[in-house]
Design a protein around this motif. Structure first.
Motif, short mmCIF file in Angstrom:
data_model
loop_
_atom_site.label_atom_id
_atom_site.label_comp_id
_atom_site.label_asym_id
_atom_site.label_seq_id
_atom_site.Cartn_x
_atom_site.Cartn_y
_atom_site.Cartn_z
N ASP A 54 0.82 -1.21 0.00
CA ASP A 54 0.00 0.00 0.00
C ASP A 54 0.85 1.25 0.00
OD1 ASP A 54 -2.29 -1.44 0.03
OD2 ASP A 54 -2.88 -0.92 2.07
N ASN A 55 2.10 1.10 0.42
CA ASN A 55 3.01 2.21 0.58
C ASN A 55 2.37 3.25 1.50
OD1 ASN A 55 4.59 4.80 -0.51
ND2 ASN A 55 5.82 2.97 -0.82
N THR A 56 2.44 4.51 1.19
CA THR A 56 1.92 5.53 2.10
C THR A 56 0.39 5.61 2.10
OG1 THR A 56 2.22 7.18 0.35
CG2 THR A 56 3.99 6.95 1.97
N ALA A 57 -0.28 4.93 1.16
CA ALA A 57 -1.74 4.95 1.12
C ALA A 57 -2.36 4.27 2.33
CB ALA A 57 -2.25 4.29 -0.16
N TRP B 296 -2.00 5.02 5.21
CA TRP B 296 -2.35 6.03 6.21
C TRP B 296 -3.84 6.34 6.17
CZ3 TRP B 296 -4.60 10.82 5.73
CH2 TRP B 296 -4.70 11.34 4.44
N LEU B 297 -4.49 6.16 5.01
CA LEU B 297 -5.93 6.43 4.91
C LEU B 297 -6.72 5.55 5.89
CD1 LEU B 297 -6.44 6.78 1.07
CD2 LEU B 297 -6.84 8.53 2.79
N HIS B 298 -6.37 4.29 5.97
CA HIS B 298 -7.06 3.40 6.90
C HIS B 298 -6.77 3.77 8.35
CE1 HIS B 298 -8.20 -0.24 4.21
NE2 HIS B 298 -8.49 0.91 3.65
N LYS C 129 8.58 0.37 -4.43
CA LYS C 129 7.69 1.53 -4.32
C LYS C 129 6.87 1.69 -5.61
CE LYS C 129 10.40 4.16 -1.05
NZ LYS C 129 10.94 5.44 -0.69
#
Length: 196
Positions: A26-29, A31-33, A107
């Protein structure tokens, strides 16, 4: 003679193994969760649904084709049981390891051949735990299937019951435990994704 029985369980083993580090992809995505307060169990369950759908198709269609080609429909319960245990066992363990021990991955936008270096033996440990854990969960179903082939076909029913039962327990425990780990380690998971 029984080599035709191997491909479907092997595919299920690999499908279950896929999730062992999915959080890192998910990489930095991710953080949404974490930022929106998605419950860990919901995150874990949502990640396994696509693999579960593909696995059910592989198990259903692949098992039917295999026993048709093999010409012995008595093998169907064992093939279903072993394949289910391998798939669900891997999904259960992967639900825990991907939250507890994510390791660096490629990445987004980078070449897939540009795999980052992992420090220590974390990568090998996570991959091995997921693979061997799946095999351990499926061991009773595999044992009963073997008895069904070499001793009495009545064992095939026991293989189905053991495989489905242990697989369901493994995935339920994995989603619950992995969800708790995700809830507790959310900030660390985001930090690891940013560092990778």
């Amino acid at each position: 003679m029984y080599l035709a029985l191997i491909p479907v369980p092997v595919i299920c083993l690999l499908l279950g193994w896929i999730l062992h580090n999915d959080t890192a992809y998910d990489n930095t995505a991710v953080w949404l969760h974490v930022a929106t307060g998605v419950r860990g169990a919901a995150d874990r369950f949502g990640r396994l649904v696509p693999v579960l759908v593909a696995g059910i198709l592989v198990i259903g269609i692949g098992s039917a084709v295999t026993v048709f080609v093999q010409g012995d429909w008595r093998l169907l319960p064992s093939l279903l049981g072993v394949s289910t245990a391998l798939l669900l066992g891997g999904l259960g363990i992967g639900s825990i390891t991907s939250a507890a021990m994510p390791y660096p991955v490629v990445k987004p936008g980078d070449s897939p051949f540009q795999q980052p270096q992992s420090t220590g033996a974390l990568t090998a440990l996570v991959q091995s735990v997921t693979m061997f854990g799946s095999l351990l969960i499926a061991a009773p179903a595999i044992g009963f299937a073997t008895l069904g082939i070499i001793d009495d076909p009545a064992w095939h029913t026991a293989s189905l019951a053991a495989g489905v039962g242990l697989g369901l327990i493994a995935v339920a425990v994995g989603v619950w435990s992995g969800g708790r780990v995700f809830d507790r380690r959310g900030p660390e998971i985001v930090a690891a994704a940013v560092r990778a």
